[in-house]
Design a protein around this motif. Structure first.
Motif, short mmCIF file in Angstrom:
data_model
loop_
_atom_site.label_atom_id
_atom_site.label_comp_id
_atom_site.label_asym_id
_atom_site.label_seq_id
_atom_site.Cartn_x
_atom_site.Cartn_y
_atom_site.Cartn_z
N THR A 155 48.91 -39.79 86.20
CA THR A 155 50.38 -39.02 86.12
C THR A 155 49.78 -37.92 84.74
O THR A 155 50.65 -37.40 84.43
CB THR A 155 50.98 -40.14 85.43
N LEU A 156 48.45 -38.75 84.45
CA LEU A 156 47.88 -37.34 83.10
C LEU A 156 47.56 -36.09 83.97
O LEU A 156 48.15 -34.86 83.03
CB LEU A 156 47.16 -37.74 82.40
N MET A 157 47.34 -35.85 84.87
CA MET A 157 46.84 -34.73 85.72
C MET A 157 47.78 -33.90 85.57
O MET A 157 48.03 -32.45 85.53
CB MET A 157 46.06 -35.47 86.66
N ARG A 158 49.30 -35.10 85.94
CA ARG A 158 50.07 -33.67 86.86
C ARG A 158 51.05 -33.63 85.27
O ARG A 158 51.10 -32.22 85.23
CB ARG A 158 51.21 -35.02 87.98
N TYR A 159 51.05 -33.78 84.35
CA TYR A 159 51.56 -33.64 83.78
C TYR A 159 50.92 -32.49 82.80
O TYR A 159 51.49 -31.67 82.49
CB TYR A 159 51.14 -34.80 82.18
N ARG A 160 49.66 -32.57 82.90
CA ARG A 160 48.86 -31.11 82.98
C ARG A 160 49.18 -29.81 82.88
O ARG A 160 49.36 -28.75 82.70
CB ARG A 160 47.37 -31.60 82.09
N ASP A 161 49.16 -29.73 84.32
CA ASP A 161 49.85 -29.18 85.58
C ASP A 161 51.48 -28.68 84.85
O ASP A 161 51.36 -27.49 84.61
CB ASP A 161 49.65 -29.44 86.96
N MET A 162 52.20 -29.74 84.49
CA MET A 162 53.24 -28.78 83.61
C MET A 162 53.67 -28.56 82.62
O MET A 162 54.22 -27.39 82.39
CB MET A 162 54.67 -30.62 83.96
N ILE A 163 52.46 -28.68 81.47
CA ILE A 163 51.84 -28.27 80.65
C ILE A 163 51.43 -26.83 80.29
O ILE A 163 52.08 -25.49 80.28
CB ILE A 163 51.28 -29.40 79.73
N ARG A 166 51.63 -25.06 86.24
CA ARG A 166 50.96 -24.48 87.84
C ARG A 166 51.39 -26.00 88.72
O ARG A 166 51.91 -26.87 87.93
CB ARG A 166 49.77 -24.55 87.67
N ALA A 167 52.09 -25.81 89.99
CA ALA A 167 52.34 -26.65 90.49
C ALA A 167 50.50 -27.47 90.68
O ALA A 167 49.51 -27.51 90.91
CB ALA A 167 51.84 -25.73 91.90
N LEU A 251 56.82 -38.50 90.25
CA LEU A 251 56.27 -36.93 90.25
C LEU A 251 55.26 -36.50 91.02
O LEU A 251 55.42 -35.43 90.91
CB LEU A 251 55.00 -37.15 88.15
N ALA A 252 54.80 -37.28 91.40
CA ALA A 252 54.20 -36.70 92.84
C ALA A 252 55.13 -36.57 94.30
O ALA A 252 54.45 -36.16 95.33
CB ALA A 252 53.06 -37.67 93.20
N GLN A 253 56.38 -36.44 93.41
CA GLN A 253 57.00 -36.25 94.92
C GLN A 253 57.22 -37.45 96.26
O GLN A 253 57.20 -37.08 97.05
CB GLN A 253 57.81 -35.04 95.15
N LYS A 254 56.58 -38.57 96.48
CA LYS A 254 56.00 -39.28 97.24
C LYS A 254 56.70 -40.36 97.24
O LYS A 254 56.32 -42.16 97.17
CB LYS A 254 54.51 -39.33 96.89
N THR A 255 58.62 -40.47 97.02
CA THR A 255 59.27 -41.51 96.86
C THR A 255 59.76 -42.46 98.43
O THR A 255 60.36 -42.77 97.92
CB THR A 255 60.75 -41.30 96.13
N SER A 256 59.00 -42.04 99.30
CA SER A 256 59.85 -42.49 100.49
C SER A 256 58.89 -42.99 100.86
O SER A 256 58.64 -43.88 102.41
CB SER A 256 60.29 -41.61 101.48
N GLY A 257 58.05 -43.79 100.83
CA GLY A 257 56.49 -44.21 101.40
C GLY A 257 56.62 -45.35 101.16
O GLY A 257 57.09 -45.89 100.67
#
Length: 422
Positions: A155-163, A166-167, A251-257
């Motif tokens: 989650t932290l790594m995805r937050y950094r990408d949002m900051i 970048r994708a 956040l990773a758009q992996k909600t169907s698994g």
């Protein structure tokens, strides 16, 4: 747009800017450099045991400074949420970069372990670095990667990408597969879960390891080099861990698994049954689950929406006349950390136009401000109180505290409270 991610960069400074800025200076000052006996980008959490010293799990009432990837990611996630709300707090991105740079020792393939690696009789194991453990307990701490540390770190790594606008890359397949495999299906439930009626939930398990692995030592006192082991040989379902996994998957758009919907159903059921205090095996608090679900909802985990009003009503019902929220006496009834968790929950889920919500937020903010302290250099902080526990059997006597985490939570609450105070 989600509340967490609405930047206020062009507007007037926040009402509590002085306190928030000072708190961030405190957190920045005490972030580890990598040259002080700790990995880069961490904060010195304290683990304290209240069991007799002769048992060998810590020393009675002696805090040991034991930073971990989990604490570092938890602190940095709150900081990221502050920055994503108000990008003028420019101390935050460099702190996040340091935390992620310091992750390296905690990787287990693409997963994360709570502890850093060590070597025992020539075998790579996992161990606490500073907390005292008698020889018979050292193997017990050789734990596998876990869903909690893995989810908050990614989650932290995805937050950094949002900051950085970048994708984010896709979650590694090992992470997705580990979550999908470690689920509460077709297994004997952990006794703690069974006591609450939690079995065959389909929810995510804490330990990303096969509890039937024939190579896993069954003797809890087996030496570390005998192999990795789940504590007491039984995996478990923790409601807070599930909330953290759901947030990452959204956040990773992996909600169907596999597991996503079952985990949502489990948490909604826990809320309906008001099992807030006991559902978190590693979180002896009334407010850890409400806060975790509130942040998940703000991240778009819409399947938790049926619990929103129940969470708001529960938080309001637990507030005391002085504006605080307090934990159970079983967990040494802290009030600062509990107030920070509960107040954030009410702010995130409540309605700033609702007079009751406004009044309760104002009361909570006044109490939180009254508990602020200053370090020797005049930096504002809130002293760490019970954050999480070691295992279910040591849910009360072996607990972790982090002043950096409690301070970050408090700063976040002050920042987000402003619409309720106008």
């Amino acid at each position: 747009m989600l509340l967490l991610f609405v930047s206020l960069g062009a507007h007037a400074r926040p009402y509590f800017d002085k306190q928030i800025s000072s708190a961030l200076e405190f957190i920045e000052h005490y972030q580890t450099s990598g040259k002080d006996g700790y990995d880069l980008g961490q904060w010195r959490a304290r683990v304290t045991s209240y069991v007799p010293s002769a048992i060998g799990v810590g020393k009675f009432n002696v805090p040991f400074e034991e930073p971990t990837a989990f604490v570092a990611s938890s602190v940095a996630n709150v900081l990221a949420e502050i920055y994503l709300h108000d990008s003028r707090y420019t101390l935050i991105p460099p702190m996040i970069d340091k935390t992620i740079e310091g992750f390296q020792k905690y990787y287990w393939g693409s997963l994360f372990n709570f502890y850093p690696p060590a070597t025992f009789k020539g075998v790579r194991v996992r161990q606490p670095r500073y907390m005292y453990l008698a020889p018979q307990w050292k193997g017990f701490a050789n734990i596998p990667p876990d869903a909690d540390t893995t989810s908050v770190s990614y989650t932290l790594m995805r937050y950094r990408d949002m900051i950085e606008n970048r994708a984010s890359p896709d979650l590694p397949s090992q992470v997705i597969n580990a979550f999908s495999y470690a689920r509460d299906l077709n297994r004997v439930p952990h006794a703690y879960n069974a006591a609450q009626g939690h079995f065959k939930t389909g929810a995510f398990l804490t330990w990303l390891w096969d509890e039937k692995n024939p190579d896993m030592p069954r003797n809890i006192f087996a030496a570390p080099h005998r192999g990795t082991r789940i504590p007491f040989n039984f995996n478990d379902v923790d409601c807070v861990v599930n909330g953290n996994v759901l947030k990452l998957l959204k956040l990773a758009q992996k909600t169907s698994g596999p597991g996503y919907r079952a985990s949502c159903d489990h948490l909604n059921r826990v809320v309906r049954n008001k099992q807030f205090y006991f559902c978190g095996m590693y979180y002896p608090s009334y407010y850890a689950l409400p806060y975790t679900m509130a942040t998940a909802l703000q991240s778009g985990v819409s399947c938790l929406e049926p619990s929103k009003e129940r969470l708001i009503n529960y938080i309001i019902s637990k507030q005391r006349k002085d504006g605080s929220w307090r934990n159970s006496f079983l967990a040494r009834p802290d009030y600062v950390h509990s107030t920070a968790w509960a107040l954030n929950t009410l702010i995130l889920l409540g309605d700033s136009e609702n007079e009751l919500h406004r009044a309760r937020v104002k009361r909570g903010v006044r109490f939180l401000l009254s508990q602020a302290q200053k370090d020797s250099a005049g930096r504002t902080y809130w002293a760490g109180q019970v954050f999480y526990a070691a295992t279910f059997i040591a849910r009360y006597p072996v607990v972790w505290r982090s002043s950096a985490y409690t301070t970050a939570l408090s700063a976040k609450a002050l920042l987000l409270s402003e619409p309720y105070l106008r």
